[in-house]
Structure formats: structure tokens, C-alpha cells
Scaffold this active site. Structure first.
Site, PDB file in Angstrom:
ATOM      1  N   PHE A 195      14.854 -33.914  -4.543  1.00  0.00           N
ATOM      2  CA  PHE A 195      14.569 -34.041  -5.979  1.00  0.00           C
ATOM      3  C   PHE A 195      15.066 -35.385  -6.533  1.00  0.00           C
ATOM      4  CE2 PHE A 195      16.849 -33.003 -10.108  1.00  0.00           C
ATOM      5  CZ  PHE A 195      15.748 -33.229 -10.927  1.00  0.00           C
ATOM      6  N   TYR A 235      31.082 -24.915  -1.350  1.00  0.00           N
ATOM      7  CA  TYR A 235      30.368 -26.168  -1.682  1.00  0.00           C
ATOM      8  C   TYR A 235      31.299 -27.123  -2.424  1.00  0.00           C
ATOM      9  CZ  TYR A 235      26.902 -28.932  -4.447  1.00  0.00           C
ATOM     10  OH  TYR A 235      26.174 -29.916  -5.070  1.00  0.00           O
TER      11      TYR A 235
HETATM   12  P1  NAD Z   1      17.703 -31.747  -2.834  1.00  0.00           P
HETATM   13  O1  NAD Z   1      18.007 -30.527  -2.031  1.00  0.00           O
HETATM   14  O2  NAD Z   1      16.436 -31.778  -3.584  1.00  0.00           O
HETATM   15  O3  NAD Z   1      17.762 -33.045  -1.893  1.00  0.00           O
HETATM   16  C1  NAD Z   1      18.608 -33.159  -0.779  1.00  0.00           C
HETATM   17  C2  NAD Z   1      17.783 -33.777   0.344  1.00  0.00           C
HETATM   18  O4  NAD Z   1      18.645 -33.990   1.464  1.00  0.00           O
HETATM   19  C3  NAD Z   1      16.654 -32.845   0.838  1.00  0.00           C
HETATM   20  O5  NAD Z   1      15.405 -33.512   0.796  1.00  0.00           O
HETATM   21  C4  NAD Z   1      17.047 -32.496   2.262  1.00  0.00           C
HETATM   22  O6  NAD Z   1      15.924 -32.353   3.132  1.00  0.00           O
HETATM   23  C5  NAD Z   1      17.910 -33.703   2.640  1.00  0.00           C
HETATM   24  N1  NAD Z   1      18.837 -33.355   3.718  1.00  0.00           N
HETATM   25  C6  NAD Z   1      19.760 -32.363   3.721  1.00  0.00           C
HETATM   26  N2  NAD Z   1      20.404 -32.335   4.902  1.00  0.00           N
HETATM   27  C7  NAD Z   1      19.868 -33.339   5.657  1.00  0.00           C
HETATM   28  C8  NAD Z   1      20.118 -33.792   6.972  1.00  0.00           C
HETATM   29  N3  NAD Z   1      21.026 -33.193   7.768  1.00  0.00           N
HETATM   30  N4  NAD Z   1      19.412 -34.847   7.430  1.00  0.00           N
HETATM   31  C9  NAD Z   1      18.468 -35.445   6.654  1.00  0.00           C
HETATM   32  N5  NAD Z   1      18.192 -35.043   5.389  1.00  0.00           N
HETATM   33  C10 NAD Z   1      18.888 -34.008   4.903  1.00  0.00           C
HETATM   34  O7  NAD Z   1      18.950 -31.947  -3.815  1.00  0.00           O
HETATM   35  P2  NAD Z   1      19.107 -32.956  -5.069  1.00  0.00           P
HETATM   36  O8  NAD Z   1      19.092 -32.159  -6.314  1.00  0.00           O
HETATM   37  O9  NAD Z   1      18.208 -34.110  -4.931  1.00  0.00           O
HETATM   38  O10 NAD Z   1      20.628 -33.410  -4.862  1.00  0.00           O
HETATM   39  C11 NAD Z   1      21.001 -34.597  -4.179  1.00  0.00           C
HETATM   40  C12 NAD Z   1      22.516 -34.706  -4.162  1.00  0.00           C
HETATM   41  O11 NAD Z   1      23.060 -34.603  -5.484  1.00  0.00           O
HETATM   42  C13 NAD Z   1      23.209 -33.620  -3.335  1.00  0.00           C
HETATM   43  O12 NAD Z   1      24.294 -34.192  -2.642  1.00  0.00           O
HETATM   44  C14 NAD Z   1      23.742 -32.652  -4.359  1.00  0.00           C
HETATM   45  O13 NAD Z   1      24.896 -31.972  -3.908  1.00  0.00           O
HETATM   46  C15 NAD Z   1      24.042 -33.574  -5.531  1.00  0.00           C
HETATM   47  N6  NAD Z   1      23.972 -32.858  -6.811  1.00  0.00           N
HETATM   48  C16 NAD Z   1      22.794 -32.672  -7.478  1.00  0.00           C
HETATM   49  C17 NAD Z   1      22.790 -32.004  -8.688  1.00  0.00           C
HETATM   50  C18 NAD Z   1      21.545 -31.841  -9.527  1.00  0.00           C
HETATM   51  O14 NAD Z   1      21.692 -31.580 -10.705  1.00  0.00           O
HETATM   52  N7  NAD Z   1      20.342 -32.000  -8.991  1.00  0.00           N
HETATM   53  C19 NAD Z   1      23.968 -31.478  -9.206  1.00  0.00           C
HETATM   54  C20 NAD Z   1      25.142 -31.651  -8.490  1.00  0.00           C
HETATM   55  C21 NAD Z   1      25.137 -32.350  -7.301  1.00  0.00           C
END
Ligand code: NAD
Length: 389
Positions: free
Chosen positions: A28, A185
Site C-alpha cells: 500500500f 508486532y
Molecule cells: P503492506 O502490507 O501493504 O506492504 C508491505 C509489503 O511488504 C507487501 O507488499 C509485502 O508483499 C512486502 N513484503 C513483506 N514481507 C516481505 C518479504 N519477506 N520479502 C519481500 N517483500 C515483503 O503494508 P503497508 O501499509 O504498505 O505498510 C508498510 C510499512 O509501514 C510496514 O512496515 C508497516 O508495519 C508500516 N506501517 C504502516 C501503517 C499504515 O497505516 N499503513 C501503520 C503502521 C505501520
């Protein structure tokens, strides 16, 4: 709000084109960050992920104006020796890869801990050993519960911001007991933050840590049964969108009393853009990135989404738009929650001059317009399909 111009940073220095290794670029946040970097900058992105559906529109066709500035590398960072090479040939690594859906924290705690801590270790190590800058995505969940939540219900101090505002450099991280596996987490993210901070202090790693506070917008997660598993439980925006699209009541966990602040993804991405292009102001800092003005209870969020969806879809809402469920029923054993999450904005404001601007109503309107346009027809067809006997 400060914005970075095409060619100079916030201090008036020229911005040179960077090569950015973006891990988790297919998710995302990654998809929006890639879009921003392709459309508005001259930086090159080495996009690393196991999926690329959300960035396909940036990768094809070859005639796109940025085609020579983005490359997709399908690899799992758990076990792929190509990772170090990609980090070595980049100026900056942005690590977004994680398991980050609350439904997984207590049901898949091992995967959650491995993904958020163990799998991030080589990324930190390669950056540190090769003197490469790292922007690492953590979470507002590292704060856990507010100090105020431990005061008696009728204590006037509960209204005092000193007891609930979350500050990067002074607030403690308060989690529940070990058997409340929900905190797996937050705890894994906290430990990787501490490791990165220590790499900075002892080995001179240039780092920035981002703590997102509920970033939401188009392309967040999936709609169960359409572009994700039918039994999957995505984060709250996609859960509620799915219910609205299917004309089902929105499920409120434990009365929907938790309070959250929501920020529009496009505002938040602007903050990350500033971090990328202003290393002297961003290095060594942990930044809250959220919108303190958009606070609601989850129940209020459900009510607002119901109204906004009726407006954008032109359909009346159903008679009983919400239904109460217990956290045990919805998430299973070991669930727990933080009561309230309001970010202090002083540090990001001072360092990068960033402030969010989009109201909750406006961000829901543009997001639910996207959800309706993208999924309504597919859902209509899936409901109309006869069930195999
Ligand atoms: P998301 O799940 O949409 O994106 C994470 C991406 O990482 C996915 O496309 C997944 O395929 C990839 N991924 C995971 N493990 C992998 C691996 N071993 N090898 C290769 N790719 C891998 O999540 P997001 O919302 O885009 O969040 C991104 C980051 O921001 C994360 O670290 C999350 O903890 C942090 N975060 C996001 C939010 C939010 O509001 N969206 C809130 C708190 C923290």
C-alpha cells in the site's frame, strides 16, 4: 505545509537524483511512494517485493516516461542473496516490508515477529556495513497504551494531553502481558527500532525511523473474496469497505470504543518525500507521521464511512449499519488494544515543516469513491454467481 521543489531541498541545496532500494514497494505505502517518485522526481527506484500488482501501472508499458527509472525485483528478503547487491548499488534503502495486519498479530505471532524483526536484520546490517542511509518503517503501535489509560475512569487527568499525547523522544512504550500476543508486532518493531538506533550510535548508521499513525487511502490491503482470500481479515478501512460494498453491517470490535487518528496517504507520502530529499534534517530522527486533527472512535469512523459511502455510491445505507462483536470472536484469543493514539507533531514540524492537511471526511470521500469504482461491479457479480452444489 512545506513542499520540496523539484530541484532544491529545504535549505536551498540542489537535490541530486538518487537510486533508492525500496523493499516492500509492492504494498500500500510502497505503491504510493513509487508513484510520487516517478511522477514528481528524477530518482530511480529498485522496487523489491514478492508481489507487484499494486505497482503494475508504473512498470508497464515500456513507453512510460519513467520506464528507465524503475525496476521490479521479485524477491523474498527472508532468503535471497541478491538483497545485499541491491542495497550496495543504492544511495538509500527504504524498508517497508512487514506483516502488519492486526488479525495476524495474535494468530500468527511467530510469522509476525520473524517478519518485523528477524527479516529486517540483514537490511540494517547491509546498510550499516556499506555506509548506506536507511529509512525504516516502524509503527505508532510501539507506544502501546497511553499512560492515561491506567488512571481511574473518572480521573480529570485523563483529559490532560500530558497523559495521552505520544511523543517520539519522551513517551514510554507500554505493552500488555506476553500472553496477549497482540503485542508481538509492536514489540518486534520496538526492538528493530532500538537496534537501528544503536547502529546509529555505535557504528554511525545514517537512519530515519517512521512511525505511521493509521495512513489510509486507495490500494490499502484487499477486499476479501475479490483480490484477497475470502476468509482474510484486512485492516479496518478495507474491512469496513468490504461490508459497505456487500451491504452488510460493519462489525464493531468491543463496542468500537478505541480512538484513532487517520491521515490521508497522499499527505503522509509528502512527509516521506521530504525525508528522502532532506537527509541532513531527517537523519538520526524518529518521526510520528499522522493527523492529530482527525481523531475518531472506531464507531464514529464506521458511522462516517456509512454516510460517505451512501453519498459516493448513491445507495441508501442499510437499516442497521453496525453490529457489535467481541474481540475474541473477531480476532481470537490473545487480542488486546491501545486505547488512543494522538501523535505529537513537534519534531516533524520543526525538522521538515510538514503538516497534514486533508480532513477525515475528504479522505474518506476520495478513498470510498475509489473503492466503489474498483470493486462494486466485481462484488455484484460475485454475489450473483450461483453457488456450486
Ligand atoms: P503492506 O502490507 O501493504 O506492504 C508491505 C509489503 O511488504 C507487501 O507488499 C509485502 O508483499 C512486502 N513484503 C513483506 N514481507 C516481505 C518479504 N519477506 N520479502 C519481500 N517483500 C515483503 O503494508 P503497508 O501499509 O504498505 O505498510 C508498510 C510499512 O509501514 C510496514 O512496515 C508497516 O508495519 C508500516 N506501517 C504502516 C501503517 C499504515 O497505516 N499503513 C501503520 C503502521 C505501520
Amino acid at each position: 505545509m512545506a513542499t520540496s521543489s523539484a530541484n532544491v531541498d529545504l535549505d536551498g541545496n540542489p537535490i541530486r537524483p538518487l537510486t533508492i532500494c525500496m523493499i516492500g514497494a509492492g504494498g500500500f505505502i510502497g505503491s504510493h511512494l513509487c508513484e510520487k517518485l516517478m511522477v514528481e522526481t528524477q530518482h530511480t527506484v529498485l522496487a523489491v517485493d514478492v508481489y507487484n500488482d499494486k505497482i503494475k501501472h508504473l512498470l508497464e508499458p515500456d513507453s512510460l516516461p519513467w520506464a528507465n527509472r524503475i525496476q521490479f525485483h521479485r524477491l523474498n528478503i527472508k532468503n535471497d542473496s541478491r538483497l545485499e547487491g541491491l542495497i550496495k548499488c543504492s544511495d538509500l534503502t527504504v524498508n517497508l516490508a512487514a506483516i502488519c495486519t492486526p488479525a495476524d498479530y495474535n494468530t500468527r505471532p511467530l510469522d509476525t515477529i520473524y517478519s518485523n524483526f528477524i527479516d529486517a536484520l540483514p537490511v540494517v546490517k547491509y546498510c550499516s556495513e556499506n555506509n548506506k542511509r536507511l529509512i525504516h518503517f516502524s509503527t505508532c503501535e510501539v507506544y502501546g497504551k497511553t499512560i492515561g489509560s491506567f488512571l481511574p475512569q473518572d480521573s480529570p487527568l485523563r483529559q490532560d494531553p500530558a497523559y495521552y499525547i505520544l511523543k517520539e523522544d519522551t513517551s514510554p512504550c507500554i505493552f500488555g502481558s506476553i500472553e496477549k500476543q497482540r503485542w508481538s508486532y509492536a514489540c518486534a518493531k520496538q526492538l528493530i527500532e532500538r537496534l537501528i538506533y544503536a547502529e546509529g550510535a555505535e557504528n554511525g548508521l545514517e537512519f530515519t525511523i517512521v512511525r505511521p499513525f493509521n495512513w489510509i487511502g486507495p490500494r490499502m490491503d484487499f477486499i476479501p473474496g475479490i483480490d484477497g482470500p475470502s476468509e482474510g481479515v484486512p485492516r479496518v478501512l478495507a474491512c469496513f469497505s468490504n461490508n459497505l460494498l456487500r451491504r452488510e453491517p460493519l462489525k464493531l470490535v468491543d463496542g468500537g470504543e478505541s480512538q484513532r487518528t487517520f491521515v490521508y496517504i497522499k499527505d503522509a507520502i509528502e512527509a516521506v518525500h521530504l525525508m528522502i530529499e532532506n537527509p541532513a534534517r531527517a537523519n538520526g530522527h524518529i518521526f510520528n507521521v499522522g493527523n492529530p486533527n482527525n481523531e475518531v472512535t472506531v464507531r464514529q469512523l464506521a458511522e462516517m464511512m456509512t454516510k460517505v459511502y451512501a453519498k459516493v455510491s448513491g445507495e441508501d445505507s442499510i437499516e442497521n449499519p453496525t453490529i457489535d462483536v467481541s474481540s475474541k470472536e473477531f480476532y481470537g484469543e490473545g487480542y488486546d488494544d491501545s486505547d488512543k493514539r494522538i501523535p505529537d507533531m513537534a519534531i516533524i514540524n520543526k525538522q521538515l515543516g510538514w503538516d497534514p492537511k486533508t480532513s477525515l471526511w475528504d479522505l474518506l470521500e476520495s478513498t470510498l469513491t475509489y473503492q466503489h469504482r474498483t470493486y462494486a461491479e466485481a462484488i455484484r457479480q460475485s454475489i450473483a454467481k450461483p453457488v456450486a452444489s
